[in-house]
Write a protein that holds these residues in place. Structure first.
Motif, short mmCIF file in Angstrom:
data_model
loop_
_atom_site.label_atom_id
_atom_site.label_comp_id
_atom_site.label_asym_id
_atom_site.label_seq_id
_atom_site.Cartn_x
_atom_site.Cartn_y
_atom_site.Cartn_z
N LEU A 11 54.21 -25.22 19.18
CA LEU A 11 52.99 -25.84 18.65
C LEU A 11 51.82 -25.58 19.59
N ALA A 12 50.61 -25.87 19.12
CA ALA A 12 49.41 -25.57 19.91
C ALA A 12 49.42 -26.30 21.25
N GLY A 13 50.08 -27.46 21.31
CA GLY A 13 50.16 -28.21 22.55
C GLY A 13 51.22 -27.70 23.50
N GLY A 14 52.01 -26.72 23.06
CA GLY A 14 53.02 -26.11 23.91
C GLY A 14 54.45 -26.54 23.63
N GLU A 15 54.65 -27.67 22.96
CA GLU A 15 55.99 -28.16 22.68
C GLU A 15 56.66 -27.34 21.59
N PRO A 295 39.45 -25.47 23.88
CA PRO A 295 40.92 -25.47 24.03
C PRO A 295 41.62 -25.03 22.74
N LEU A 296 42.81 -24.45 22.90
CA LEU A 296 43.57 -23.96 21.76
C LEU A 296 43.80 -25.06 20.73
N GLU A 297 44.16 -26.25 21.17
CA GLU A 297 44.44 -27.32 20.22
C GLU A 297 43.23 -27.65 19.36
N ARG A 298 42.04 -27.63 19.95
CA ARG A 298 40.83 -27.92 19.17
C ARG A 298 40.52 -26.76 18.22
#
Length: 378
Positions: A11-15, A295-298
């Motif tokens: 996922l975008a957050g890395g998890e 940031p990637l998540e945004r």
């Protein structure tokens, strides 16, 4: 027994997560070690996965005489599951557009141009006789699922001598049709941006928000215009709408540094700026925002949850049980690139978002990059 399980998606957050798909919907999320599926896709963290990307501002009516493209070329073939055509058609030709999209793999929706003729010519709002609220209302009633909002191109070259009158009519059409989202294009004056945004608020999207023209959201000293800030406080959202003449790195960097972030990142793509640039694809536009520090998540949120919210697309934009199984698989590649805006300025970026595949209702389409680099795992 699920239809598909994608295992080890990043996922975008890395998890990492597993995601199960059944009957075109997301059926389960999380660790699904004991679950079985007819098709088992093992990513093992090699690829990122998000809700399907939504391009909030495109021009993909193939028969438009000015800005045209093919929905699947800018859609699933580019990792985008939903495209919104922003005003290419009006009440006169939206029926033909709707019929054409029924053959597309990409989900296609339209923002109805408040001019009945759509983009038949560049100044479609210069003749008041072409703005017919009754015809717009009838078109919206015929296609309530296809038409998800309305579009008003409010620059001097479009409205001619009509000034703010087309926008006032657009606001009335909006109110008469369930407060549909209204996207407003800003370009050359008149009218002045302050006058435009004074009429905007909740449910409205200001597109080309980081354009470098004098009619920009920043003052000459680089501060956000008071009228724009007030409109944002009333609920107005900012859409990028990059296009061939409407994105400035300098304006975007100044605005973002001041906390004025985009709500939706969109391409304003059509065949010319797709092939010759500087747009190329939604992913390329998204990569520009990574290059200037978003940031990637945004960035991902601006083409998923935030886009779905702005355009009221139910079942889209989020990874949650019961949502449509519209997904984008992509790589965050360390691939240095010199990005260009529409003001002949450049910025160096270290990373690019490279879409590998798009799933629409669980049906997978590989991009050209996916076919050459990741077909083995899909």
């Amino acid at each position: 027994m699920y239809d598909i399980i994608i295992r080890g998606a990043r996922l975008a957050g890395g998890e990492l997560t597993d995601i199960a798909i059944q009957d075109g919907k997301i059926a389960a999320l999380g660790a699904l070690e004991g679950a079985d599926a007819q098709r088992d896709v093992r990513l093992d963290g090699r690829l990122y996965l998000s809700a399907g990307w939504i391009d909030s501002h495109t021009h993909c009516y193939p028969h438009s005489p000015i800005y045209q493209d093919e929905p699947d070329k800018i859609g699933v073939q580019a990792g985008v599951t939903t495209v919104i055509d922003a005003g290419s058609t009006g009440a006169d030709d939206v029926d033909a557009f709707k019929a054409l999209t029924e053959q597309c793999q990409t989900r296609v929706h339209a923002l109805l141009n408040i001019s009945r003729i759509g983009l038949l010519r560049q100044n479609e709002l210069a003749d008041a006789a072409d703005i017919d609220p009754a015809l717009a209302r009838a078109a919206i009633a015929r296609h309530p699922d296809f038409i998800v909002g309305i579009k008003a191109r409010m620059s001097g070259s479009v409205v001619g001598d009509n000034g703010l009158a087309p926008l006032r009519i657009a606001k009335q059409i909006q109110q008469d049709n369930g407060k549909l989202p209204l996207m407003v294009h800003v370009g050359n004056t008149p009218p002045d941006l302050d006058e435009l945004v004074a009429l905007l608020g909740d449910g409205d999207l200001l597109t080309h928000c980081y354009n470098g023209k004098p009619n920009r959201i920043l003052t000459p000293t680089g501060e956000l215009r008071v009228a724009v800030r007030d409109a944002m406080r009333r609920g107005m959202k900012l859409d990028v709408g990059h296009g061939g003449a409407s994105f400035s790195f300098e304006v975007a960097e100044q605005a973002i540094a001041a906390g004025v972030l985009p709500d939706t990142i969109s391409s304003d793509i059509y065949c010319k700026n797709r092939i010759k640039g500087p747009v190329y694809s939604l992913a390329h536009v998204m990569s520009k925002f990574l290059a200037i520090g978003l940031p990637l998540e945004r960035v991902i949120a601006c083409v998923t949850s935030r886009a779905a919210d702005a355009l009221r697309l139910t079942g889209k934009g989020r990874l949650e049980v019961g949502a449509d199984a519209d997904l984008t698989l992509f790589e965050l590649a360390h691939q240095p690139c010199l990005f260009a805006d529409t003001e002949a300025q450049q910025r160096a970026g270290e990373y690019q978002l490279l879409p590998v595949a798009a799933l629409v209702a669980g049906t997978l389409t590989l991009t050209q990059y996916g076919e050459s680099h990741h077909a083995f795992c899909l």
